[in-house]
Design a protein around this motif. Structure first.
Motif: not given
Length: 406
Positions: A119-141
């Protein structure tokens, strides 16, 4: 009886009864599928013509679909109806003290893929990391259409704005991530605290309750303690959307300091963090103690495994948590008188070890025989995390909930 709010209401229109009946059909099929049109007419006590009209509209909208033809002793064989959920997808996010989990699910809450990261405790860093994971999950499937993202966080959420008002576990106050994540992914985003999300999952995702009253309290025992209160099928949120923070009611004004800064909170005795800190003799109320726990990688599952392996210190830490859990549940029973209490979270993997302690402490602190007899049970264990199921339920509830009238 619910009083009409004359300052904020939705007036009935000619289409209102039809909208309500469509939702009734949708939920009947969902909870009893596969279901024929004749079965629907019998359950709704209406004529076949009305059902045919409603069903055809829902099929045209892509919400229902026709499946196999059922056997019938005589006459025309009925075609069975199903709700489309398994080819519709959502992203579920569970933000925790140590790790954040991102899952691709269908609208039945089935987990199709799972990723996690510290968990990234900096909100902006957390949002950036979440965006990457969401995009990867949708694209890979190969998923081009997604219902949206549901996020579960520990703490107090303002329902309308999505702002995280206070999350002691994450050290956040007045933090906004919903709109930033929506902008980063192009998807609609809904955010909720853990106990309310878990209560929604219990109501809206299979297996369904089979007629159980929608009057219950869902207690999450995780990084913190949270309570979701459901009355007549609706979550009670209170003024300012902050109802249910029983975890910060004091068991003792001279007790251990909670991560919220106060002393003696129920959460300071009962959360996963409190249990593990007790085991390691750490002070979880100070940043150094929390960081040591976070970086250790030690989990409640590890502690429960040590209890089952005969570790006396681990058993002592767990049983002390059970003692305080029962005391807090007694307070909920006294204050709310729910039909039943469900306890969710990692501690339920040890429910066979702690159930008697929890029940005994609750009985000792309730005021009537009926209150003492309030059923308390571990929430049904699923292969998926209840918090991730709760995140999916944030999208499902909006799709199947009854429309508000007046």
């Amino acid at each position: 009886m619910r009083k009409i709010n004359t300052g904020q209401f939705r007036r009935a229109t000619r289409s209102t009864p039809r909208e309500i009946n469509r939702k009734i059909v949708l939920n009947l099929v969902r909870e009893h599928q596969p279901l024929s049109r004749a079965d629907l007419a019998r359950r709704m006590h209406v004529g076949r013509g009305m059902i045919t009209q409603l069903v055809e509209g829902l099929i045209q909208d892509g919400v229902l679909f026709e499946g196999a033809v059922a056997n019938a002793p005589r006459g025309r064989k009925p075609t069975l109806l199903h709700v489309r959920t398994r080819d519709q997808f959502a992203i579920a996010v569970d933000v925790r003290f140590a790790r954040t989990y991102v899952a691709l699910t269908d609208l039945d809450g089935r987990q199709l893929a799972l990723e996690s990261f510290p968990t990234e405790l900096d909100p902006d860093m957390l949002v950036a990391e979440l965006s990457r994971h969401v995009t990867r999950l949708l694209d890979s499937h190969g998923i081009s259409e997604c219902e949206g993202i549901g996020i579960v966080v520990p703490g107090m959420i303002h329902r309308r704005t999505g702002q995280i008002l206070n999350s002691p576990q994450l050290g956040w106050r007045g933090v906004e991530i919903r709109e930033k994540l929506a902008a980063g992914t192009g998807l609609r985003v809904f955010i909720e605290n853990a106990p309310i999300a878990c209560a929604l999952a219990h109501m809206w995702l299979p297996p369904f309750g089979g007629g159980e009253p929608d009057n219950f309290v869902y207690v999450t025992v995780s990084d913190g303690i949270g309570v979701g209160v459901v009355e007549d099928g609706e979550v009670f949120r209170g003024h300012g959307d902050t109802a249910g923070e029983f975890g910060h009611l004091p068991l003792s004004l001279d007790g251990p300091r909670c991560m919220c800064g106060l002393r003696g909170c129920w959460e300071a005795y009962t959360s996963n963090v409190a249990t593990m800190a007790r085991y390691f003799a750490l002070d979880a109320s100070v940043p150094e103690g929390r960081e040591r726990l976070r970086m250790s990688g030690f989990t409640m599952e590890d502690l429960i495994a040590r209890v089952r392996a005969g570790d006396a210190r681990a058993r002592g830490a767990l049983e002390e948590t059970a003692h305080y859990l029962g005391l807090g549940l007694a307070g909920i029973v006294t204050a709310l008188s729910p039909a039943r209490i469900l306890v969710g979270g990692e501690i339920t993997a040890a429910w066979d070890l702690i159930q008697d302690i929890v029940s005994q402490r609750m009985r000792e602190r309730t005021l009537t025989a009926a209150a003492a007899a309030t059923p308390v049970a571990a929430a049904p264990l699923q292969s998926e995390s209840p918090r991730l199921r709760g995140a999916t339920a944030l999208l499902v509830a909006r799709k199947f909930a009854a429309p508000k009238v007046a």
